[in-house]
Design a protein around this motif. Structure first.
Motif, PDB file in Angstrom:
ATOM      1  N   VAL A   1       0.863  -1.176   0.000  1.00  0.00           N
ATOM      2  CA  VAL A   1       0.000   0.000   0.000  1.00  0.00           C
ATOM      3  C   VAL A   1       0.902   1.229   0.000  1.00  0.00           C
ATOM      4  O   VAL A   1       1.976   1.220   0.616  1.00  0.00           O
ATOM      5  CB  VAL A   1      -0.945  -0.005   1.235  1.00  0.00           C
ATOM      6  N   SER A   2       0.470   2.275  -0.693  1.00  0.00           N
ATOM      7  CA  SER A   2       1.287   3.491  -0.702  1.00  0.00           C
ATOM      8  C   SER A   2       1.133   4.215   0.636  1.00  0.00           C
ATOM      9  O   SER A   2       0.098   4.115   1.292  1.00  0.00           O
ATOM     10  CB  SER A   2       0.862   4.400  -1.855  1.00  0.00           C
ATOM     11  N   ASN A   3       2.186   4.925   1.008  1.00  0.00           N
ATOM     12  CA  ASN A   3       2.167   5.738   2.223  1.00  0.00           C
ATOM     13  C   ASN A   3       1.928   7.186   1.799  1.00  0.00           C
ATOM     14  O   ASN A   3       2.800   7.817   1.198  1.00  0.00           O
ATOM     15  CB  ASN A   3       3.514   5.597   2.939  1.00  0.00           C
ATOM     16  N   ILE A   4       0.734   7.706   2.075  1.00  0.00           N
ATOM     17  CA  ILE A   4       0.383   9.053   1.608  1.00  0.00           C
ATOM     18  C   ILE A   4       0.676  10.131   2.664  1.00  0.00           C
ATOM     19  O   ILE A   4       0.214  11.270   2.547  1.00  0.00           O
ATOM     20  CB  ILE A   4      -1.108   9.127   1.170  1.00  0.00           C
ATOM     21  N   GLN A   5       1.471   9.750   3.669  1.00  0.00           N
ATOM     22  CA  GLN A   5       1.734  10.679   4.779  1.00  0.00           C
ATOM     23  C   GLN A   5       2.374  11.998   4.306  1.00  0.00           C
ATOM     24  O   GLN A   5       1.999  13.066   4.782  1.00  0.00           O
ATOM     25  CB  GLN A   5       2.645   9.989   5.801  1.00  0.00           C
ATOM     26  N   ASN A   6       3.313  11.931   3.358  1.00  0.00           N
ATOM     27  CA  ASN A   6       3.960  13.174   2.905  1.00  0.00           C
ATOM     28  C   ASN A   6       2.966  14.110   2.222  1.00  0.00           C
ATOM     29  O   ASN A   6       3.025  15.329   2.412  1.00  0.00           O
ATOM     30  CB  ASN A   6       5.121  12.870   1.961  1.00  0.00           C
ATOM     31  N   ALA A   7       2.056  13.541   1.433  1.00  0.00           N
ATOM     32  CA  ALA A   7       1.044  14.371   0.763  1.00  0.00           C
ATOM     33  C   ALA A   7       0.140  15.042   1.795  1.00  0.00           C
ATOM     34  O   ALA A   7      -0.187  16.231   1.677  1.00  0.00           O
ATOM     35  CB  ALA A   7       0.219  13.515  -0.196  1.00  0.00           C
ATOM     36  N   LEU A   8      -0.249  14.305   2.817  1.00  0.00           N
ATOM     37  CA  LEU A   8      -1.093  14.879   3.872  1.00  0.00           C
ATOM     38  C   LEU A   8      -0.344  15.987   4.606  1.00  0.00           C
ATOM     39  O   LEU A   8      -0.910  17.048   4.897  1.00  0.00           O
ATOM     40  CB  LEU A   8      -1.513  13.787   4.870  1.00  0.00           C
ATOM     41  N   HIS A   9       0.929  15.724   4.873  1.00  0.00           N
ATOM     42  CA  HIS A   9       1.753  16.700   5.594  1.00  0.00           C
ATOM     43  C   HIS A   9       1.901  17.995   4.788  1.00  0.00           C
ATOM     44  O   HIS A   9       1.817  19.088   5.337  1.00  0.00           O
ATOM     45  CB  HIS A   9       3.126  16.090   5.888  1.00  0.00           C
TER      46      HIS A   9
ATOM     47  N   GLN B   1      -0.193  19.140   2.498  1.00  0.00           N
ATOM     48  CA  GLN B   1      -1.495  19.816   2.424  1.00  0.00           C
ATOM     49  C   GLN B   1      -1.866  20.505   3.731  1.00  0.00           C
ATOM     50  O   GLN B   1      -2.432  21.590   3.725  1.00  0.00           O
ATOM     51  CB  GLN B   1      -2.599  18.808   2.093  1.00  0.00           C
ATOM     52  N   ASP B   2      -1.568  19.841   4.854  1.00  0.00           N
ATOM     53  CA  ASP B   2      -2.030  20.344   6.140  1.00  0.00           C
ATOM     54  C   ASP B   2      -1.028  19.983   7.250  1.00  0.00           C
ATOM     55  O   ASP B   2      -1.241  19.049   8.025  1.00  0.00           O
ATOM     56  CB  ASP B   2      -3.413  19.730   6.445  1.00  0.00           C
ATOM     57  N   PRO B   3       0.068  20.751   7.288  1.00  0.00           N
ATOM     58  CA  PRO B   3       1.114  20.407   8.264  1.00  0.00           C
ATOM     59  C   PRO B   3       0.678  20.533   9.720  1.00  0.00           C
ATOM     60  O   PRO B   3       1.285  19.928  10.591  1.00  0.00           O
ATOM     61  CB  PRO B   3       2.251  21.386   7.932  1.00  0.00           C
ATOM     62  N   GLU B   4      -0.369  21.306   9.973  1.00  0.00           N
ATOM     63  CA  GLU B   4      -0.821  21.416  11.355  1.00  0.00           C
ATOM     64  C   GLU B   4      -1.521  20.147  11.818  1.00  0.00           C
ATOM     65  O   GLU B   4      -1.283  19.643  12.908  1.00  0.00           O
ATOM     66  CB  GLU B   4      -1.752  22.620  11.522  1.00  0.00           C
ATOM     67  N   GLN B   5      -2.403  19.627  10.942  1.00  0.00           N
ATOM     68  CA  GLN B   5      -3.106  18.402  11.309  1.00  0.00           C
ATOM     69  C   GLN B   5      -2.203  17.174  11.152  1.00  0.00           C
ATOM     70  O   GLN B   5      -2.371  16.180  11.860  1.00  0.00           O
ATOM     71  CB  GLN B   5      -4.369  18.244  10.461  1.00  0.00           C
ATOM     72  N   PHE B   6      -1.256  17.253  10.221  1.00  0.00           N
ATOM     73  CA  PHE B   6      -0.355  16.127   9.971  1.00  0.00           C
ATOM     74  C   PHE B   6       1.082  16.595  10.130  1.00  0.00           C
ATOM     75  O   PHE B   6       1.785  16.797   9.136  1.00  0.00           O
ATOM     76  CB  PHE B   6      -0.592  15.547   8.572  1.00  0.00           C
ATOM     77  N   PRO B   7       1.521  16.798  11.375  1.00  0.00           N
ATOM     78  CA  PRO B   7       2.861  17.344  11.596  1.00  0.00           C
ATOM     79  C   PRO B   7       3.986  16.372  11.229  1.00  0.00           C
ATOM     80  O   PRO B   7       5.109  16.792  10.973  1.00  0.00           O
ATOM     81  CB  PRO B   7       2.879  17.653  13.101  1.00  0.00           C
ATOM     82  N   ARG B   8       3.666  15.079  11.156  1.00  0.00           N
ATOM     83  CA  ARG B   8       4.712  14.092  10.909  1.00  0.00           C
ATOM     84  C   ARG B   8       4.840  13.771   9.419  1.00  0.00           C
ATOM     85  O   ARG B   8       3.851  13.661   8.707  1.00  0.00           O
ATOM     86  CB  ARG B   8       4.446  12.819  11.716  1.00  0.00           C
TER      87      ARG B   8
END
Ligand SMILES: [Zn+2]
Length: 155
Positions: free
Chosen positions: A41-49, A51-58
């Motif tokens: 599965v792809s890890n979409i964490q960087n895209a989330l970060h 888009q919204d670094p406050e909600q996704f600080p990591r």
């Protein structure tokens, strides 16, 4: 308790962890039609970060969020069309422990995991080499994930 995996699939997990390094990889081990499969599965964490670094600080170096292609697999598991045996992810430059953040994610805000019968496999990757692979399972008695033996069978 023991989690059993074939050598071929353990190698597949390690290859995935090396490929995504220095980011975390993620995926699932399922049984479909009597056959064990590794589902990357792809890890979409960087895209989330981004888009919204406050909600996704990591970033993906220290976190993962499974991409949308995981949804049909999870839905099929809920319908009983396949067995979800384990989730896996890697810890680049960290040890292979099940972290507080990992537990929070597995629980999804509840007091027991969304998939209590699925094991959790964590790989430690340092300098693009997998140094350790450990399996954890939900223990109903202690209400926590505990390390279980990982048994690798030849194929
Ligand atoms: Zn983790």
């Amino acid at each position: 308790m023991t989690f059993t995996l074939t050598q071929t699939h353990l190698d597949a997990l390690h290859a995935h962890a090396r490929e995504t390094y220095p980011d975390e990889c993620c995926g699932m081990i399922i049984t479909r039609n009597g056959r064990e499969e590794v589902v990357r599965v792809s890890n979409i964490q960087n895209a989330l970060h981004e888009q919204d670094p406050e909600q996704f600080p990591r970033t993906a170096a220290i976190a993962y969020t499974m991409g949308p292609e995981s949804a049909p697999v999870l839905i099929a598991a809920e319908r009983g069309e396949l067995a979800l045996r384990a989730f896996y992810h890697s810890h680049p430059e960290h040890d292979s422990y099940f972290s507080a953040e990992d537990k929070k994610q597995a629980l999804g805000g509840w007091d027991e995991p969304n998939y209590p019968h699925a094991a959790q496999i964590v790989m430690s990757v340092r300098a693009r080499e997998v140094r350790a692979t450990k399996a954890f399972a939900w223990d109903e008695t202690v209400r926590d994930f505990v390390e279980v033996a990982l048994r690798v069978t030849p194929e």
